[in-house]
Write an enzyme that holds these catalytic residues in place. Structure first.
Site, PDB file in Angstrom:
ATOM      1  CE1 TYR A  97      38.364  83.134  75.866  1.00 30.38           C
ATOM      2  CE2 TYR A  97      36.586  82.704  74.322  1.00 30.38           C
ATOM      3  CZ  TYR A  97      37.035  83.266  75.501  1.00 30.38           C
ATOM      4  OH  TYR A  97      36.175  83.956  76.296  1.00 30.38           O
TER       5      TYR A  97
ATOM      6  CE1 TYR B  17      30.897  75.355  75.239  1.00 29.04           C
ATOM      7  CE2 TYR B  17      29.393  77.015  74.384  1.00 29.04           C
ATOM      8  CZ  TYR B  17      30.272  76.581  75.356  1.00 29.04           C
ATOM      9  OH  TYR B  17      30.554  77.384  76.439  1.00 29.04           O
TER      10      TYR B  17
ATOM     11  CD  GLU C 221      30.796  71.388  82.597  1.00 25.06           C
ATOM     12  OE1 GLU C 221      31.476  70.717  81.796  1.00 25.06           O
ATOM     13  OE2 GLU C 221      29.557  71.401  82.587  1.00 25.06           O
TER      14      GLU C 221
ATOM     15  CG  ASP D 224      34.401  69.586  69.967  1.00 23.15           C
ATOM     16  OD1 ASP D 224      33.535  68.716  70.130  1.00 23.15           O
ATOM     17  OD2 ASP D 224      35.090  70.055  70.894  1.00 23.15           O
TER      18      ASP D 224
ATOM     19  CD  GLN E  87      39.316  76.159  75.681  1.00 21.41           C
ATOM     20  OE1 GLN E  87      39.650  75.182  76.354  1.00 21.41           O
ATOM     21  NE2 GLN E  87      38.067  76.354  75.290  1.00 21.41           N
TER      22      GLN E  87
ATOM     23  CD  GLU F  30      35.780  70.322  76.149  1.00 14.00           C
ATOM     24  OE1 GLU F  30      35.546  70.083  74.934  1.00 14.00           O
ATOM     25  OE2 GLU F  30      35.725  71.467  76.642  1.00 14.00           O
TER      26      GLU F  30
ATOM     27  CB  THR G  75      31.669  69.126  77.341  1.00 14.19           C
ATOM     28  OG1 THR G  75      32.924  69.554  76.848  1.00 14.19           O
ATOM     29  CG2 THR G  75      31.825  68.495  78.709  1.00 14.19           C
TER      30      THR G  75
ATOM     31  CE  LYS H 110      38.532  72.833  73.494  1.00 12.79           C
ATOM     32  NZ  LYS H 110      37.607  71.965  74.234  1.00 12.79           N
TER      33      LYS H 110
ATOM     34  CG  HIS I 201      29.848  71.955  78.551  1.00 11.27           C
ATOM     35  ND1 HIS I 201      30.883  71.832  79.456  1.00 11.27           N
ATOM     36  CD2 HIS I 201      30.404  72.504  77.436  1.00 11.27           C
ATOM     37  CE1 HIS I 201      32.011  72.270  78.916  1.00 11.27           C
ATOM     38  NE2 HIS I 201      31.756  72.685  77.688  1.00 11.27           N
TER      39      HIS I 201
ATOM     40  CB  THR J 148      40.804  64.861  69.584  1.00 11.57           C
ATOM     41  OG1 THR J 148      41.004  66.280  69.604  1.00 11.57           O
ATOM     42  CG2 THR J 148      39.336  64.551  69.841  1.00 11.57           C
TER      43      THR J 148
ATOM     44  NE  ARG K  65      38.619  72.961  80.111  1.00  6.92           N
ATOM     45  CZ  ARG K  65      37.787  72.634  79.118  1.00  6.92           C
ATOM     46  NH1 ARG K  65      37.680  73.411  78.050  1.00  6.92           N
ATOM     47  NH2 ARG K  65      37.083  71.536  79.177  1.00  6.92           N
TER      48      ARG K  65
ATOM     49  CG  ASP L 121      37.984  68.278  72.306  1.00  3.27           C
ATOM     50  OD1 ASP L 121      38.932  68.088  71.536  1.00  3.27           O
ATOM     51  OD2 ASP L 121      37.445  69.381  72.466  1.00  3.27           O
TER      52      ASP L 121
ATOM     53  CD  GLU M  80      33.490  66.932  72.946  1.00  2.00           C
ATOM     54  OE1 GLU M  80      33.109  66.820  71.760  1.00  2.00           O
ATOM     55  OE2 GLU M  80      34.155  67.890  73.374  1.00  2.00           O
TER      56      GLU M  80
END
Lengths: 401, 401
Positions: free
Chosen positions: B232, B116, B346, B114, B228, B187, B332, B241, B121, B245, B225, B221, B189
């Site tokens: 992370y 970014y 967001e 994945d 995460q 997310e 994203t 995550k 984003h 997916t 949050r 995805d 994607e």
């Protein structure tokens, strides 16, 4: 088998599984001494019964998927065969000297997860990179930190490791440049191979480890520290790791490690319920890391803060499923002393303190042509020790252009 | 086929590939209108020729592995068949209404990566979590940041998403607790499916994208949050995550997107050589995200800073090999405006600004029972538009206990 010859640690108390090329074709096998017994031929001849899955297998996955009852039955039968002098003549035809059959990657790897479960390693990394701060991040004692690595570049011991190229930005440079890694490192780890799968949405409780995990392999998680340092924020290691991860050619079944369990370190703070084991146990594996001809460090696995059972429970607690062939590794195994660390980053303290090898040469990170071999032994039933299959690899120069 | 009926965007100019259950067995298929043509039966009947790989395939992997020449031949032949009134009667027997054949995951996923790669984003995330600092980290404009996700939990559109549980530590708490995620997010994607593999040690040059990538799927995805945020550092997202997916059921081949390429944003600073394209192009896909009955955002894919060709070149520049079935997603997709963002993090600006849905209810993150559907269209040859297969999923409550 009247006598078992060859490398110590591969007697009847061990019997690790692998895949070797017999007449060019990958064939499941069990190792005894310095020989490999062709398990496809053995099942075809009616000598062992794995429900028929071994006959046409090209990886160990069908055996792994068959589950613990079949693993026990096959091992019991092999022990019987290898202890029965009357079976010698029959077995003789199915045994190949290891020198004549090349081992290949024994499993089709599902997902590969790498943990970070040695307190000494995580603390050393913290001290090297963030000398002014607490060495451990706030989450470290609450959960086994881990991430997904690249399953498609897991390679068998002996595979040459081409020095990777990529972006690096040393502090002395304004902007990044492209080129071969100048800080190529190892990580000495212990890997756990998942046999029996679990469905999506069903966490594996911490006490059900042995229902799913088939066995253990040594792992070298090769790491390009300069690539990693530049890329890893905020989403973690990527190209600094994904070029190659080496695993031993022979998987030691958990059944051969029944005497190797030992008390694991007490955890403070206590772990949350889903990580709390009824009997908290680690594996007493003694690793050594040989850099060319010099044993440079001897990491002890018994002291790992997070156990393999906790890692598995954590990995699945969000409902993530397990597939046969999933591999998860412990993270770098480091003990409290400098001669017990599992990476050259720690051994040379970030490259500041070179190591002298037996030939008088100095090293911080890997030079082209260097070979690294990780070995380990463990207590076996009967009071002896078994030898886990080594994981070795030689560094070849970066591709030009 | 005199007429093609059903959902707009699935005419002869599209022809995406999937796998459907025919009489309970997974079978490769191509979608036309709201019907699926059984490709195993079509090859068995001599109507198409993929070198025999479709006849017994249970995933699209054998077709993907066959490489671009076979992909072109099969598509050309399908276009011929679907344009020939004389073929109608023959095809009729091999066509199944979509309502009667359940689609399943079309590929056996190798590795899942994945990225970014949306500047908007990454900047939004930076502003939400580090309001006092530069929104983009120093490495972001130099390389496409990415990480490996869990391949074994990639699921087909329509699969229910069980709310994951795990460790969270909101700032208000002293220590972490265990429980269902309270900040479950999406997310939106775009994913790229690798067909032709590449060997270990051979980077794929940035201009060789089309030699390896077979096609495109929409990706959700799903992201917890709160899990995460706690886990992370320092190794990136893991359990936040890895629970699921979702990908669309039908893969749009690159051949159907020949009119969808458009100029990609200029990069400043210029990319290093291995990331510099001779013709820098992005895909003009228009996404929409529907939260229950409300379209809440419409992310534009054309503005992504890092292109799919750059992502592939970066992914392999360290020598990492590609396998058939590897999936890499864009990260994203967010545009510059609030109604163009690809995550609810967001959209609700970190949960601070609730969104009102058409039924008058308010949301920040996902509630149990919510359904999210991501759709997209793209310019097609002939001046029309094709519709990428939607990716949808409904949130079910966390497991108890």
């Amino acid at each position: 088998m009247a006598t078992i010859e060859g490398t110590p640690g591969y007697g009847r108390d061990h019997l690790p599984y692998g895949v070797v090329l017999v007449a060019g074709a990958p064939t499941p096998a069990v190792r005894i001494g310095d020989q490999a017994l062709d398990l496809a031929a053995a099942e075809a001849a009616g000598l062992v019964d794995a429900g028929g899955v071994l006959r046409s297998a090209t990886t160990l996955n069908p055996l792994l998927a068959a589950g613990p009852a079949v693993w026990r039955r096959v091992r019991a039968r092999l022990l019987e065969l290898f202890s029965d002098p009357a079976a010698d003549a029959t077995l003789e035809e199915l045994l190949h000297p290891l020198a004549q059959v090349e081992p290949v990657l024994p499993i089709a790897v599902g997902d590969y997860v790498d943990f970070y479960s040695s307190e000494h390693h995580a603390s050393n990394v913290g001290r090297i990179f963030r000398p002014d701060q607490e060495p451990l991040l706030p989450n470290w004692r609450h959960l086994p930190i881990g991430y997904h690595g690249r399953a498609g570049t897991v390679v068998v011991s002996g595979t040459p490791i081409v020095r990777p190229s990529g972006q690096r930005k040393p502090p002395s440079q304004e902007s990044p440049s492209f080129g071969p890694s100048a800080r190529l490192d190892i990580e000495a780890e212990v890997g756990f191979v998942v046999g029996a799968p679990s469905p999506l949405g069903a966490p594996v409780p911490v006490d059900r480890f042995a229902d799913h995990v088939f066995g253990v392999v040594l792992v070298n998680d090769w790491s390009a520290r300069d690539l990693q340092a530049w890329e890893y924020q905020p989403l973690g290691p990527f190209l600094g790791k994904s070029f190659a991860t080496s695993v031993g050619a022979w998987i030691t079944p958990l059944a051969a490690l029944s005497e190797a369990w030992t008390d694991a370190p007490t955890q403070d703070p206590p772990a949350l319920d889903y990580l709390r084991e009824s009997d908290r146990r680690g594996l007493d594996l003694s690793l050594t890391v040989r850099w060319n001809d010099t044993v440079v460090t001897s990491p002890p696995f018994a002291g790992m803060y997070w156990t393999p059972a906790q890692q598995l429970a954590h990995l699945t607690v969000n409902g993530a499923s397990l597939r046969t062939g999933d591999l998860y590794a412990s993270g770098t195994v480091s003990g409290p002393r400098r001669d017990q660390v599992g990476s050259f980053l720690e051994l040379s303290w970030g490259g500041a303190e070179p190591v002298t090898l037996a030939d008088g040469s100095e090293r911080t990170f890997l030079a082209d042509g260097d070979t690294v071999t990780i070995e380990a032994t463990a207590p076996a039933s009967g009071g002896g020790r078994i030898t886990l299959a080594e994981v070795t690899g030689a560094v070849t120069p970066a591709r030009s252009g």
